[in-house]
Design an enzyme around this catalytic site. Structure first.
Site, short mmCIF file in Angstrom:
data_model
loop_
_atom_site.label_atom_id
_atom_site.label_comp_id
_atom_site.label_asym_id
_atom_site.label_seq_id
_atom_site.Cartn_x
_atom_site.Cartn_y
_atom_site.Cartn_z
N HIS A 255 0.79 -1.28 -0.06
CA HIS A 255 0.03 -0.09 -0.05
C HIS A 255 0.82 1.33 0.04
O HIS A 255 2.02 1.27 0.60
CB HIS A 255 -1.00 0.10 1.32
N ASP B 195 5.99 1.98 7.46
CA ASP B 195 4.50 1.38 6.88
C ASP B 195 3.97 2.40 6.04
O ASP B 195 3.33 3.32 6.60
CB ASP B 195 3.95 1.15 8.13
N GLU C 154 -5.20 1.91 2.27
CA GLU C 154 -4.96 0.64 3.22
C GLU C 154 -5.45 0.92 4.63
O GLU C 154 -6.15 0.37 5.35
CB GLU C 154 -3.99 0.29 3.00
N GLU C 155 -4.82 2.41 5.09
CA GLU C 155 -4.97 2.72 6.52
C GLU C 155 -6.28 3.03 6.95
O GLU C 155 -6.43 3.06 8.32
CB GLU C 155 -3.62 3.72 6.59
N HIS D 241 3.39 4.36 12.61
CA HIS D 241 2.18 5.26 12.86
C HIS D 241 2.81 6.12 13.85
O HIS D 241 2.17 6.61 14.99
CB HIS D 241 0.86 4.51 13.26
CO CO Z 1 0.89 -0.96 6.45
#
Ligand code: CO
Length: 356
Positions: free
Chosen positions: A61, A176, A208-209, A319
């Site tokens: 992603h 990420d 995606e998140e 995150h």
């Molecule tokens: Co991810």
């Protein structure tokens, strides 16, 4: 060295869900010569690198957790709405970058009423996002607007990609999932010109998140027979994890994820990943996750079902503004995906999905 440069460009790109343009631009720039580019109607991107045989998808992603400007106060401060999962502990005093419709990037810092003015009870609890704001230095709403800032503008953490003292370790935002996009690019470039017995598809998904949205629409375009998903996955190797068996240790290899609440990875494909890593002496670790989810959750449900497995680079403090990886884990992820794709022939894929 090329991987480091690519990781720097990708992690410093601004790409909150729904605003993945800068990441998609890098993806297309890097893979434009490797195959034919297409998108779904939300902006997920696909590179069809051709070949004959089962359709093998390598995907990650493109988006990162971020915010949007919710409103601008009369005094020129920005209220935020989160886009993706944030723990408000990690926000105060961090720098943010607001991207205006014209593409101008405006720097700000997350502020709140300082502790000196808070009652004791509030000083010792986690502050809610509603009590925070971004200070861009504007004196009024009109001044902030004169710079192009509007409600709805995307807001991303502001962090530079930098090496740590220990060789191979790096700090950046958005590992990420920019490690996943970098892996799709690196593996894709190599595999595009390698003899294979499959049709190779490389993809970057959007959103995606916020619930694996782009993966669902991308799958409709890609129509994969089998999929390998790349992730920047949370590490569990820091103080506080002493009582568990760690399955995402930074520096101990690519993580092969067997399970999470969003997907039971295809048993045959997951075993093929483990066997391939063992045979190729590729450092790896196996994870059964009790939480989290990935694009595999959606892609596995496309059409009549798509065998999926998730490969991950363990990253500490995802995150947040500062996550840490070991680039050796990234190299292991690329190497494992390359070795797997080389082995995914029509006969093997047929065997994976034969149950009678
Ligand atoms: Co991810």
């Amino acid at each position: 060295m090329a991987a480091r440069t690519l990781l720097k460009r990708l992690t410093e790109a601004h790409g909150v869900p729904g605003f993945e343009d800068e990441v998609r631009e890098i993806f297309c720039g890097e893979l434009g010569n490797a195959g034919k580019l297409a998108t779904d109607r939300h902006g997920s991107v696909l590179c069809d690198a051709g070949g004959k045989g089962p359709r093998v998808l390598l995907a990650g992603h493109m988006d990162e957790v971020g915010f949007r400007v919710q409103s601008i106060t009369a005094g020129g401060f920005l209220r935020l709405v989160p886009v993706g999962g944030w723990w408000t502990h990690v926000l105060l005093a961090q720098q943010m970058e607001i991207k205006t419709a014209a593409g101008r990037k405006i720097i700000g810092v997350v502020g709140s009423k300082p502790p000196h003015f808070l009652p004791e009870s509030e000083r010792t609890t986690v502050m809610a996002l509603e009590k925070m704001f971004v200070d861009v230095g504007a004196g009024s709403r009109e001044e902030a607007e004169s710079w192009g800032i509007r409600p709805g503008d995307p807001v991303a953490p502001r962090t530079r990609f930098e090496p740590l003292a220990r060789k191979g370790r790096y700090i950046a935002k958005a590992f990420d999932n920019r490690v996943g996009i970098a892996a799709a690019i690196e593996a894709g470039k190599f595999l595009a010109k390698t003899k294979r017995s499959n049709r190779l598809l490389l993809a970057g998904t959007v959103q995606e998140e916020v619930g694996l949205r782009g993966a669902q629409t991308l799958a409709a375009v890609a129509k994969p027979d089998v999929a390998i998903l790349f992730e920047g996955t949370p590490a569990d190797d820091t103080p506080g994890f002493e009582s568990i068996v760690s399955q995402g240790v930074v520096g101990q290899g690519v993580q092969i994820r067997l399970h999470d609440p969003s997907a039971i990875m295809h048993r045959g494909l997951a075993q093929f990943a483990i066997d391939t890593a063992e045979r190729g002496k590729i450092p790896h670790q196996v994870a059964v996750r009790t939480g989290g989810g990935t694009d595999a959750g959606r892609i596995q449900l496309a059409g009549e079902g798509v065998p999926c497995v998730v490969l991950g680079v363990p990253a500490r403090y995802i995150h947040s503004h500062g996550s840490i990886i070991d680039v050796a884990d990234f190299d292991a992820m690329v190497n494992l995906s390359v070795a797997m794709v080389k082995g995914l022939s029509a006969a093997r894929v047929k065997k994976l999905v034969s149950y009678l």
